[in-house]
Design an enzyme around this catalytic site. Structure first.
Site, PDB file in Angstrom:
ATOM      1  N   ILE A 185       1.009  -1.319   0.006  1.00 39.32           N
ATOM      2  CA  ILE A 185      -0.123  -0.020   0.177  1.00 39.32           C
ATOM      3  C   ILE A 185       0.939   1.200   0.101  1.00 39.32           C
ATOM      4  O   ILE A 185       1.928   1.533   0.600  1.00 39.32           O
ATOM      5  CB  ILE A 185      -0.923   0.016   1.292  1.00 39.32           C
ATOM      6  CG1 ILE A 185      -1.892  -1.225   1.197  1.00 39.32           C
ATOM      7  CG2 ILE A 185      -1.535   1.412   1.331  1.00 39.32           C
ATOM      8  CD1 ILE A 185      -3.057  -0.978   0.133  1.00 39.32           C
ATOM      9  N   LYS A 186       0.584   2.189  -0.880  1.00 33.99           N
ATOM     10  CA  LYS A 186       1.022   3.595  -0.719  1.00 33.99           C
ATOM     11  C   LYS A 186       0.373   4.418  -0.588  1.00 33.99           C
ATOM     12  O   LYS A 186      -0.856   4.675  -1.096  1.00 33.99           O
ATOM     13  CB  LYS A 186       1.832   3.875  -2.218  1.00 33.99           C
ATOM     14  CG  LYS A 186       2.237   5.504  -2.283  1.00 33.99           C
ATOM     15  CD  LYS A 186       2.651   5.564  -3.821  1.00 33.99           C
ATOM     16  CE  LYS A 186       3.192   7.206  -3.913  1.00 33.99           C
ATOM     17  NZ  LYS A 186       3.319   7.194  -5.215  1.00 33.99           N
ATOM     18  N   ALA A 187      -0.015   5.009   0.817  1.00 31.64           N
ATOM     19  CA  ALA A 187      -1.311   5.887   1.177  1.00 31.64           C
ATOM     20  C   ALA A 187      -0.664   7.312   1.731  1.00 31.64           C
ATOM     21  O   ALA A 187       0.557   7.499   2.243  1.00 31.64           O
ATOM     22  CB  ALA A 187      -1.794   5.081   2.213  1.00 31.64           C
TER      23      ALA A 187
END
Length: 276
Positions: A185-187
């Site tokens: 995940i890139k958040a």
């Protein structure tokens, strides 16, 4: 099989600094600052030794043509969107490149990256992103290619869309990305960084890399990085806060010290001042 490729950019400590240099894909003049000469920009960052560099199909060669085995892993951007402008067009879109997995294999990528937008007043873009992801995921799995999903909750402001740092907006979209099969995940960071552990919890066991967003002061970059790592993040994906810095290699090395060596923000700031 995804684990093998994840090992090429998640270090032995499970952490990662991914430098995003894919901004030209989005057709915004303001994004070109610092990357007008792409070959020079890539070479400068690679020399500082980050774990990964995020590039597009048209520019990945600048990384992969560098000889030797010790270069960063390639994270390949797979989608184009027109949602970042101050003056938004009448029709918004998010379109995935064709044969993304096959192209990533030819380019020897370590991971794919695809957006999951949730834009206020534009549900059709969210739908398009989900369609992109559900097409990519089975083929990525078939060939052992990790899929990084980038959930971006954005709200309308005075000029275009801005990041929605609301904790619940971020964690809900992150969880949807996990349910869709994200390997990474890139958040965005939450408005209150001390709440970021709740994003980590809802994503578990998928590693979360925190997005850098727009340019902020060096002190804020280093402080924010330290805090989100303390909250349980596995690393960072920063673009403009590195490539638009007056000394991108020094900023890369300073951030690597925070990510992998546990350097405090003040210690990293001293490294940055020394240009080391």
């Amino acid at each position: 099989m995804q684990k093998y490729r994840l090992n090429r950019f998640l270090a032995a400590d499970g952490r990662c600094l991914d430098v995003a240099i894919d901004h030209g894909f989005f057709g915004e003049t303001k994004f070109l600052s610092g990357i007008e000469r792409m070959e020079r920009a890539v070479e400068a960052v690679v020399a500082a030794g980050p774990d990964a560099v995020q590039l597009t199909v048209g520019q990945a060669r600048l990384l992969q043509a560098i000889p030797g085995p010790d270069k960063p892993g390639l994270v390949l951007r797979t989608d184009i969107a027109n949602v970042y402008g101050s003056d938004l067009p009448d029709r918004l879109f998010s379109i995935a490149i064709e044969d993304a997995v096959e192209q990533s294999l030819r380019l020897d990528a370590a991971c794919l990256c695809v957006n999951l937008f949730q834009l206020e007043g534009a549900p059709e873009v969210h739908e398009a992103c989900i369609r992109n992801i559900v097409r990519l995921k089975p083929e990525a799995d078939r060939y052992g290619m990790p899929l990084m999903i980038e959930p971006l909750a954005m709200k309308r402001g005075g000029s275009g869309y801005g990041v929605n740092g609301d904790k619940d907006a971020i964690r809900t979209l992150v969880r949807q990305a996990v349910e869709l099969g994200a390997d990474v995940i890139k958040a965005d960071p939450t408005d209150r960084l001390d709440e970021y552990f709740e994003v980590i919890e809802v994503a578990a066991p998928v590693p979360v890399l925190v997005r850098g967003g727009g340019r902020v002061s060096d002190e804020e970059v280093l402080r924010r990085t330290h805090v989100v790592l303390e909250q349980g993040a596995s690393g960072i994906v920063y673009g403009r806060n590195i490539i638009q810095h007056e000394n991108p290699p020094a900023m890369t090395r300073a951030l690597m010290a925070v990510v992998h060596d546990g350097a405090q923000p003040e210690e990293a700031a001293e490294l940055l001042r020394q240009g080391s």
